[in-house]
Motif scaffolding. Sequence first.
Motif, PDB file in Angstrom:
ATOM      1  N   LYS A   1       4.783 -19.948 -14.612  1.00  0.00           N
ATOM      2  CA  LYS A   1       4.527 -19.676 -13.159  1.00  0.00           C
ATOM      3  C   LYS A   1       5.237 -20.869 -12.649  1.00  0.00           C
ATOM      4  O   LYS A   1       5.830 -20.824 -11.491  1.00  0.00           O
ATOM      5  CB  LYS A   1       3.160 -19.508 -12.788  1.00  0.00           C
ATOM      6  N   ALA A   2       5.148 -21.920 -13.166  1.00  0.00           N
ATOM      7  CA  ALA A   2       5.718 -23.100 -12.620  1.00  0.00           C
ATOM      8  C   ALA A   2       7.442 -22.944 -12.885  1.00  0.00           C
ATOM      9  O   ALA A   2       8.101 -23.175 -11.873  1.00  0.00           O
ATOM     10  CB  ALA A   2       5.369 -24.396 -13.179  1.00  0.00           C
ATOM     11  N   ILE A   3       7.494 -22.630 -13.838  1.00  0.00           N
ATOM     12  CA  ILE A   3       9.106 -22.374 -14.060  1.00  0.00           C
ATOM     13  C   ILE A   3       9.690 -21.049 -13.109  1.00  0.00           C
ATOM     14  O   ILE A   3      10.752 -21.307 -12.688  1.00  0.00           O
ATOM     15  CB  ILE A   3       9.600 -21.738 -15.605  1.00  0.00           C
ATOM     16  N   ASP A   4       9.039 -19.990 -12.934  1.00  0.00           N
ATOM     17  CA  ASP A   4       9.366 -19.027 -11.770  1.00  0.00           C
ATOM     18  C   ASP A   4       9.475 -19.708 -10.656  1.00  0.00           C
ATOM     19  O   ASP A   4      10.303 -19.431  -9.638  1.00  0.00           O
ATOM     20  CB  ASP A   4       8.092 -17.984 -11.856  1.00  0.00           C
ATOM     21  N   VAL A   5       8.497 -20.532 -10.052  1.00  0.00           N
ATOM     22  CA  VAL A   5       8.715 -21.265  -8.787  1.00  0.00           C
ATOM     23  C   VAL A   5       9.825 -22.177  -8.791  1.00  0.00           C
ATOM     24  O   VAL A   5      10.478 -22.053  -7.598  1.00  0.00           O
ATOM     25  CB  VAL A   5       7.432 -22.123  -8.353  1.00  0.00           C
ATOM     26  N   ILE A   6      10.210 -22.809  -9.633  1.00  0.00           N
ATOM     27  CA  ILE A   6      11.282 -23.544  -9.808  1.00  0.00           C
ATOM     28  C   ILE A   6      12.564 -22.700  -9.534  1.00  0.00           C
ATOM     29  O   ILE A   6      13.613 -22.862  -8.850  1.00  0.00           O
ATOM     30  CB  ILE A   6      11.396 -24.450 -11.279  1.00  0.00           C
ATOM     31  N   ARG A   7      12.842 -21.660 -10.531  1.00  0.00           N
ATOM     32  CA  ARG A   7      13.973 -20.776 -10.156  1.00  0.00           C
ATOM     33  C   ARG A   7      13.914 -20.188  -8.696  1.00  0.00           C
ATOM     34  O   ARG A   7      14.899 -20.034  -8.276  1.00  0.00           O
ATOM     35  CB  ARG A   7      13.695 -19.697 -11.065  1.00  0.00           C
ATOM     36  N   ARG A   8      12.824 -19.716  -8.102  1.00  0.00           N
ATOM     37  CA  ARG A   8      12.777 -19.259  -6.824  1.00  0.00           C
ATOM     38  C   ARG A   8      13.277 -20.239  -5.896  1.00  0.00           C
ATOM     39  O   ARG A   8      13.998 -19.913  -4.901  1.00  0.00           O
ATOM     40  CB  ARG A   8      11.392 -18.734  -6.544  1.00  0.00           C
ATOM     41  N   THR A   9      12.836 -21.514  -6.015  1.00  0.00           N
ATOM     42  CA  THR A   9      13.394 -22.754  -5.174  1.00  0.00           C
ATOM     43  C   THR A   9      14.842 -22.992  -5.147  1.00  0.00           C
ATOM     44  O   THR A   9      15.255 -23.129  -4.196  1.00  0.00           O
ATOM     45  CB  THR A   9      12.417 -23.950  -5.450  1.00  0.00           C
ATOM     46  N   ARG A  10      15.316 -22.905  -6.454  1.00  0.00           N
ATOM     47  CA  ARG A  10      16.718 -22.990  -6.581  1.00  0.00           C
ATOM     48  C   ARG A  10      17.540 -21.933  -5.790  1.00  0.00           C
ATOM     49  O   ARG A  10      18.893 -22.317  -5.397  1.00  0.00           O
ATOM     50  CB  ARG A  10      17.131 -23.223  -7.956  1.00  0.00           C
ATOM     51  N   ARG A  11      17.059 -20.848  -5.777  1.00  0.00           N
ATOM     52  CA  ARG A  11      17.624 -19.613  -5.097  1.00  0.00           C
ATOM     53  C   ARG A  11      17.534 -19.646  -3.726  1.00  0.00           C
ATOM     54  O   ARG A  11      18.190 -18.932  -2.840  1.00  0.00           O
ATOM     55  CB  ARG A  11      17.260 -18.341  -5.725  1.00  0.00           C
ATOM     56  N   ALA A  12      16.508 -20.534  -3.109  1.00  0.00           N
ATOM     57  CA  ALA A  12      16.292 -20.227  -1.691  1.00  0.00           C
ATOM     58  C   ALA A  12      17.326 -20.944  -0.969  1.00  0.00           C
ATOM     59  O   ALA A  12      17.892 -22.023  -1.407  1.00  0.00           O
ATOM     60  CB  ALA A  12      14.907 -20.930  -1.413  1.00  0.00           C
TER      61      ALA A  12
END
Length: 156
Positions: A66-77
Motif C-alpha cells: 500500500k505504501a508503494i501504491d501511495v508513492i506511485r500515486r504521488t509521483r503521477r499527481a
Amino acid sequence: MTGKQPFEKLVSEHGPAVLRVCRAVLGPVDADDAWSETFLSALQAYPQLPADANVEAWLVTIAHRKAIDVIRRTRRAAVPVADVPAVAADPDDRDLDLPRSLARLPERQRFAVSYHYLAGLPYAEVAAIIGGTAEAARRAASDGIANLRKTHGTVP
C-alpha cells in the motif's frame, strides 16, 4: 470456530507495527492513509487467511504494498505552482516540435528520416517504400538529419 482472532484484536495488536512501516516508507504525511488502506484490504482478505499464518508479517506485507501504491500515486499527481508561465520558453529558443521540424524537410528527406530513424527500418526497406536504392535512401536520411541540425543545432 475457526481459531482466528477477531479482526478488531488484530488491528489493536498489530496496528502500531503497521503504522511504523507506513511512516518509515512514506513519512508522517501519507502514512495514515496507507495504514487505513492496509487494514481495509486486510479486512477483505482476512476470511481466507489460514489460521496458522503469521498475521504480523502478512499485515506488514500489505502495508508495504500500500505504501508503494501511495508513492506511485504521488509521483503521477500534478504539482501545484504559484504562477503558470504564459508560454514555456525553451532556454535556447530551438523549436523541438518534431512533427513540425520534419514537415519543413523536403519530402524524400522527411520520409527517409521518419522511416529509418523513427520506425527503425533498414535503408533497403526505406528504399523499397520511397523508391530508389538503399544508397539513395541513406543519402536522403543523412541530408535530412544535416538539415535538422543546421536548423536546430545539435540536440544534447
